[in-house]
Design a protein around this motif. Structure first.
Motif, mmCIF file in Angstrom:
data_model
loop_
_atom_site.group_PDB
_atom_site.id
_atom_site.type_symbol
_atom_site.label_atom_id
_atom_site.label_comp_id
_atom_site.label_asym_id
_atom_site.label_seq_id
_atom_site.Cartn_x
_atom_site.Cartn_y
_atom_site.Cartn_z
ATOM 1 N N VAL A 1 0.829 -1.206 0.000
ATOM 2 C CA VAL A 1 0.000 0.000 0.000
ATOM 3 C C VAL A 1 0.864 1.257 0.000
ATOM 4 C CG1 VAL A 1 -1.620 1.368 1.364
ATOM 5 C CG2 VAL A 1 -2.024 -1.071 1.026
ATOM 6 N N ALA A 2 1.952 1.233 0.752
ATOM 7 C CA ALA A 2 2.850 2.395 0.802
ATOM 8 C C ALA A 2 3.402 2.719 -0.584
ATOM 9 C CB ALA A 2 3.993 2.131 1.777
ATOM 10 N N GLN B 1 0.569 4.175 -2.865
ATOM 11 C CA GLN B 1 0.254 5.569 -2.553
ATOM 12 C C GLN B 1 1.243 6.546 -3.189
ATOM 13 O OE1 GLN B 1 -0.136 5.005 1.809
ATOM 14 N NE2 GLN B 1 -2.170 5.890 1.591
ATOM 15 N N LYS B 2 2.471 6.086 -3.386
ATOM 16 C CA LYS B 2 3.479 6.924 -4.037
ATOM 17 C C LYS B 2 3.332 6.904 -5.551
ATOM 18 C CE LYS B 2 7.020 6.361 -0.430
ATOM 19 N NZ LYS B 2 8.364 5.793 -0.109
ATOM 20 N N LYS C 1 0.628 4.923 -8.343
ATOM 21 C CA LYS C 1 -0.410 3.945 -8.682
ATOM 22 C C LYS C 1 -0.060 3.136 -9.925
ATOM 23 C CE LYS C 1 -4.540 5.566 -6.377
ATOM 24 N NZ LYS C 1 -6.007 5.716 -6.486
ATOM 25 N N ASP D 1 -9.184 3.824 -3.692
ATOM 26 C CA ASP D 1 -8.841 4.513 -2.443
ATOM 27 C C ASP D 1 -9.222 3.705 -1.210
ATOM 28 O OD1 ASP D 1 -7.833 6.611 -3.913
ATOM 29 O OD2 ASP D 1 -9.634 7.858 -3.733
ATOM 30 N N ALA E 1 -6.226 1.574 0.419
ATOM 31 C CA ALA E 1 -5.275 2.343 1.229
ATOM 32 C C ALA E 1 -5.924 2.833 2.519
ATOM 33 C CB ALA E 1 -4.736 3.530 0.429
ATOM 34 N N GLU E 2 -7.185 3.243 2.421
ATOM 35 C CA GLU E 2 -7.891 3.749 3.596
ATOM 36 C C GLU E 2 -8.154 2.638 4.610
ATOM 37 O OE1 GLU E 2 -10.153 6.119 6.297
ATOM 38 O OE2 GLU E 2 -8.452 6.406 4.960
ATOM 39 N N ARG F 1 -4.926 1.807 6.342
ATOM 40 C CA ARG F 1 -4.617 2.883 7.302
ATOM 41 C C ARG F 1 -5.404 2.712 8.596
ATOM 42 N NH1 ARG F 1 -6.802 6.525 9.844
ATOM 43 N NH2 ARG F 1 -8.837 6.135 8.872
#
Length: 434
Positions: free
Chosen positions: A130-131, A134-135, A137, A386, A389-390, A393
């Motif tokens: 995921v990290a 996020q940088k 896609k 999204d 990732a959410e 988190r």
């Protein structure tokens, strides 16, 4: 690095000399800049090589393979601090062992175990993936990870030699991918099975839809487990669903392994393994609770029920005078509330598709390879939403357990957006080659 700094200082000193001998300076500075670029490039290459070496070394440390004199090959997952969560390098190492041993005539069977009683494997190492997403896609890591995982799953399902998984402790997500498609699946009283991916904004993947389609109630029980992320904590339920083939008390695993390592295999290793598992296996002490709830599970999670209809049916069951049914419905509703609305709608549609194809020889979804090809399309696309990732988190990083889903309700989910995930991949992106 000191030499690099010295060269930099020399370049600065040379610039002072520019006013007196500019032509000499230009040639000197070009030479120095070339040297600097070469050194920086070398440092970068060394750094990249070092990272690759470290990753490969970590895979060797976390996924250990050993062939014993009698032909038993053992894979030991040894990453206890991460509950044996699998990353890309571990996936590749794992499959390399299976590929090598399948062709090695010395190897009679494969045993997969954990170094820790706490977990067999808790799933994929999600936070790192995921990290990176996020940088960027467009990162190729997503394709690499799902290709490695899904190819490994297909290898396990088609493995020619006896493949035995000791599913002792937490076995979730990709942990079920490593074990659930193998021939011999040993559960203990400490086994905890679950597919909780809807709760992190993804969907229950690793071929679980294929396992679910074969579950009681024409796939209804499996759909129920995948939709709400239900944990199975009893050997009876594990065997009823089809996730476990044998129940062996955890206290007998050591003896089982010792006997296996001392065994003399015949020309039919499968019969030898079955005899050994029967010797140490036991009947679960309790009846499967899921069997008692089968009528309610079928009426609620049948293949044609939408998520809204499932919720409505559960609310009715919650008013039941039967305490067990009412409690079951309450727990199921709580499980659904934890899932991303889009993920729930995706899971319902996907599991229904696979269940409807089960047993039909002319349907691609009747085979695991066909299921994994479709799943690959869904995984590549849903992992970039999204919600993924959410969910990671909220559940795994900040752990506030308060994800902000998009959309926030089942009623707002666009059916066309869900259906688009099933379409063939765009040109330039290869389909899964299994």
């Amino acid at each position: 690095m000191l030499k690099l700094l010295d060269a930099s200082r020399l370049l600065t000193q040379s610039s002072i000399f520019l006013f007196s001998t500019s032509s000499h300076f230009l040639s000197t500075s070009r030479l120095l800049l070339n040297r600097l670029n070469f050194r920086c490039s070398t440092i970068s290459s060394v750094s990249l090589s070092l990272r690759t070496f470290v990753a490969m070394s970590a895979a060797d440390e976390f996924v250990k393979g050993n062939v014993h004199p009698n032909g038993v090959a053992i894979i030991t997952l040894d990453r206890p601090k991460a509950l044996n969560a699998m990353n890309l390098d571990m996936d590749i190492k794992y499959k390399s062992y299976l590929d090598e041993w399948e062709e090695d005539p010395r190897v009679k069977c494969v045993l997969v175990e954990s170094s820790s009683p706490r977990a067999f494997c808790a799933g994929m190492d999600i936070k790192g993936v995921v990290a990176v997403i996020q940088k960027d896609k467009g990162t190729p890591l997503v394709q690499k990870v799902f290709t490695a995982e899904y190819s490994l799953i297909c290898k396990i399902s088609e493995y020619k030699k006896p493949y035995i998984s000791l599913m002792d402790g937490i076995t979730m997500g990709f942990g079920l991918g490593l074990s659930g498609h193998g021939r011999y699946r040993v559960v203990t009283e400490r086994t905890v099975l679950a597919m909780p991916e809807n709760g992190i904004g993804l969907f229950p993947d690793v071929g679980f839809s294929y396992i679910a389609a074969q579950s009681p109630g024409e796939g209804s029980v499996g759909a129920y487990l995948g939709m709400i992320g239900k944990r199975i904590t009893t050997p009876a339920d594990a065997q009823y669903v089809g996730l476990g083939t044998h129940y062996v008390p955890s206290g007998s695993l050591g003896s089982l392994k010792e006997t296996l390592l001392a065994a003399k295999f015949s020309e039919d290793p499968h019969q030898d393994v079955l005899a050994l598992l029967s010797k140490y296996g036991s009947n679960p002490e309790s009846e499967p609770q899921l069997k008692l709830l089968l009528p309610q599970i079928v009426s609620t999670f049948g293949a044609n029920k939408s998520v809204a209809e499932i919720i409505e049916e559960l609310q009715k069951h919650q008013q039941s005078s039967d305490g067990m049914v009412a409690e079951w419905a309450k727990e199921a509703l709580e499980g659904l509330r934890k899932g991303a609305p889009f993920s729930l709608c995706l899971t319902q549609k996907y599991f229904s598709k696979v269940a409807s194809g089960h047993g039909k020889n002319n349907d691609d979804l009747s085979k695991l390879s066909g299921v994994m090809k479709l799943e690959y399309r869904i995984a590549l696309r849903s992992s970039l939403r999204d919600d993924f990732a959410e969910g990671v988190r909220a559940v795994l990083v900040n752990k506030d357990q308060n994800p902000k889903w998009k959309p926030p309700s089942v009623e707002e989910v666009d059916v066309k957006e869900v259906e688009a995930l099933f379409e063939p991949l765009n040109s330039g992106i290869e389909e899964l080659g299994v």
